[in-house]
Design a protein around this motif. Structure first.
Motif, PDB file in Angstrom:
ATOM      1  N   ASN A 132       0.830  -1.198   0.000  1.00 45.55           N
ATOM      2  CA  ASN A 132       0.000   0.000   0.000  1.00 45.55           C
ATOM      3  C   ASN A 132       0.873   1.261   0.000  1.00 45.55           C
ATOM      4  O   ASN A 132       0.635   2.216   0.752  1.00 45.55           O
ATOM      5  N   ALA A 174      -0.727   4.559  -0.251  1.00 41.82           N
ATOM      6  CA  ALA A 174      -1.648   4.872   0.849  1.00 41.82           C
ATOM      7  C   ALA A 174      -3.053   5.185   0.353  1.00 41.82           C
ATOM      8  O   ALA A 174      -3.769   6.000   0.947  1.00 41.82           O
ATOM      9  N   LYS A 182      -5.393   2.875   0.178  1.00 44.90           N
ATOM     10  CA  LYS A 182      -6.290   1.985   0.903  1.00 44.90           C
ATOM     11  C   LYS A 182      -5.973   2.076   2.389  1.00 44.90           C
ATOM     12  O   LYS A 182      -4.886   2.507   2.784  1.00 44.90           O
ATOM     13  N   ILE A 183      -6.928   1.649   3.212  1.00 46.52           N
ATOM     14  CA  ILE A 183      -6.671   1.677   4.650  1.00 46.52           C
ATOM     15  C   ILE A 183      -5.638   0.589   4.981  1.00 46.52           C
ATOM     16  O   ILE A 183      -5.652  -0.501   4.407  1.00 46.52           O
ATOM     17  N   LYS A 228      -4.598   9.949   1.095  1.00 50.40           N
ATOM     18  CA  LYS A 228      -3.318   9.403   1.567  1.00 50.40           C
ATOM     19  C   LYS A 228      -3.073   9.832   3.015  1.00 50.40           C
ATOM     20  O   LYS A 228      -2.683   9.017   3.869  1.00 50.40           O
ATOM     21  N   ASN A 266      -5.560   8.039   5.458  1.00 50.11           N
ATOM     22  CA  ASN A 266      -5.203   6.639   5.715  1.00 50.11           C
ATOM     23  C   ASN A 266      -3.939   6.534   6.565  1.00 50.11           C
ATOM     24  O   ASN A 266      -3.833   5.644   7.418  1.00 50.11           O
ATOM     25  N   LYS A 269      -5.011   7.402  10.209  1.00 51.94           N
ATOM     26  CA  LYS A 269      -5.746   6.298  10.850  1.00 51.94           C
ATOM     27  C   LYS A 269      -4.823   5.154  11.243  1.00 51.94           C
ATOM     28  O   LYS A 269      -5.113   4.428  12.195  1.00 51.94           O
TER      29      LYS A 269
END
Length: 506
Positions: free
Chosen positions: A68, A71, A73-74, A105, A108, A111
């Protein structure tokens, strides 16, 4: 119709590019302290979202994810976390540019526990400003929740950081915002480039939310002489070849000199661009007249109440509604008087029913608040084939001078002639403004971490006034007990906190 609209929008964009061609990318300093092979100071572009740490520094270690890497996607899907361990340095996440919005970006990364996000450019070019997406639904769910700082770095620096991390070296850097804003003296000068249009999606919503939340702090700073604030409004002119078109006639005033895009981007419904220009002009004239009356801070009250009471969706985006809001601002005399300088007799008058009635009558007649006739004179004839001095000055001000650069992004905050980058949030903006004071000259508002809710309170009186006022004067006031009277006045002001609910009922 849509084709013509598209052509006109393209023309406006070309005009903006030609007339406002010097866009300045605001930067902060990035210092690599290890490994030694890439040790040095580099420039990076501050993202126009999240919360840059103006006036401060942030030290951390850089991580480049094995999966990823964009960035987009989570990171929970890859069972990856960047949360720092107790006693460890914060994690700066290095990600690749491309494939999704910059804001996604950052969201994610946040988080997943990152303290900052570094976006490595994917081509050799000059740095750009990472901005928020224009699409109405693209960022509404998370944009206002981004709190970490972000920066765009060059492709060459990104490649060097990735190489060092791949070889197992610890990359330690310091992000420095201490010189991102000038701080020459004990007063901060700032501008807010805004728009009265309330139908432009998340940007309009976040802009209005900021004005509402920052209003109290702005008024305290202005009233005490710590800041000098000026609002501004962007307009465009219609090209001569289009002057007689229905598009220019509906989007412009003063024969095509001052234009704004259609709020709904549809000429067949709702309000037109010229309606936005006129309301922008009214807000600019309101500030001009209020400033001449030495009450520039009333602009914050007017803009906030106009947005609440005169929304486009309720068909109240009109002169009549605006005039009613302006008339109601006479009530602000109830709590803008400096209590510390009052003697006991004046304090008694201040809360007496007779005084309150006089304030109401005077506000209608224009003696208190801002004079409507002066505002109308400032607006002038919007159908006339002539320049409007206020809007002409606004167009001239759009062109950057010195280090500021041209204003091409709405909304834009300019602090000490530098464009602010980051989230339009009360705390973030206040921190940036405080970074603009010369060291040791910061006001108390900048030094206090535990500010009470009432520190920045400024509440216009609405129809909820009657009930609150009855409660205030229901008991006999004792002339000799000033503390009691002040306590009653403070209780009255607290009851004015129902302002929001009362306005929504109207």
């Amino acid at each position: 119709m849509r084709e013509k609209f598209g052509v006109l929008i393209c023309v406006w964009i070309m005009l903006l590019g030609n007339c406002l061609g010097r866009f300045v990318v605001e930067e902060n300093s990035l210092k690599v302290t290890s490994p030694g092979s890439i040790k040095g100071v580099y420039e990076c572009a501050i993202g126009n979202f999240g919360v840059p740490q103006y006036g401060g520094t942030l030290v951390g270690t850089v991580v480049y994810p094995k999966a990823n890497q964009g960035a987009c996607k989570i990171f929970d899907e890859f069972d990856i976390s960047f949360k720092s361990k107790p006693g460890g340095l914060p994690t700066f996440l290095l990600v690749n540019r491309g494939d999704c919005f910059f804001t996604l970006k950052a969201w994610n990364a946040q988080k997943a526990g990152a303290a900052a996000v570094l976006v490595a450019d994917n081509q050799d070019e000059s740095l750009i400003t990472m901005d928020t997406p224009e699409e109405k639904n693209a960022s509404g769910k998370y944009l206002q929740n981004i709190t970490i700082p972000s920066a765009l770095i060059s492709k060459s620096l990104g490649d060097s950081l990735k190489k060092a991390i791949t070889f197992g070296e610890m990359v330690k850097i310091s992000l420095d915002w201490t010189e991102s804003l000038p701080h020459p003296d004990e007063r901060v000068e700032y501008e807010f480039w805004t728009n009265s249009n309330d139908e432009c999606g998340p940007k309009c919503d976040s802009q209005m939310e900021f004005v509402k939340n920052f209003k109290g702090a702005a008024q305290v700073l202005e009233q005490k002489g710590y800041t000098q604030f000026i609002p501004h409004y962007i307009t465009w002119y219609c090209p001569e070849a289009f002057l007689l078109s229905e598009q220019c006639k509906s989007q412009c005033i003063n024969h095509g000199r001052y234009c704004a895009p259609d709020p709904e981007q549809d000429f067949s419904k709702g309000y037109d661009g010229k309606d936005v220009v006129v309301q922008n002009l009214r807000q600019a004239c309101f500030f001009k007249v209020a400033n001449e009356s030495r009450k520039p801070w009333l602009w914050w009250d007017y803009v906030t109440d106009f947005a609440l009471r005169c929304p486009m969706k309720e068909k109240k985006y009109t002169k009549d509604c605006a005039d009613k809001v302006i008339q109601s601002l006479g009530w602000l005399m109830l709590y803008t008087i400096n209590l510390s300088s009052m003697d006991k007799a004046r304090l008694y008058l201040y809360i007496s029913p007779v005084y309150l009635c006089l304030v109401y009558l005077y506000s209608i007649l224009g003696f208190i608040g801002v004079d409507l006739t002066k505002i109308d004179k400032c607006i002038g004839d919007t159908e006339a084939d002539e320049e409007n001095p206020v809007l002409k000055a606004e167009q001239d001000a759009q062109i950057g001078k010195g280090s500021r650069g041209d204003v091409t992004i709405l909304p834009t905050l300019v602090i000490n002639n530098r464009q602010y980058r980051g989230k339009l949030d009360k705390g973030a903006v206040l921190k940036a403004i405080c970074a603009g004071f010369q060291e040791t000259t910061e006001p108390t508002i900048c030094l206090s971490k535990g500010r009470s809710k009432n520190s920045f309170s400024s509440r216009p009186v609405t129809r909820s006034y009657a009930k609150a006022h009855n409660n205030l004067v229901s008991e006999p006031a004792v002339m000799g007990d000033e503390k009691t009277l002040i306590a009653k006045l403070e209780a009255f002001m607290e009851q004015m906190a129902t302002r929001q609910q009362a306005l929504e009922e109207q």
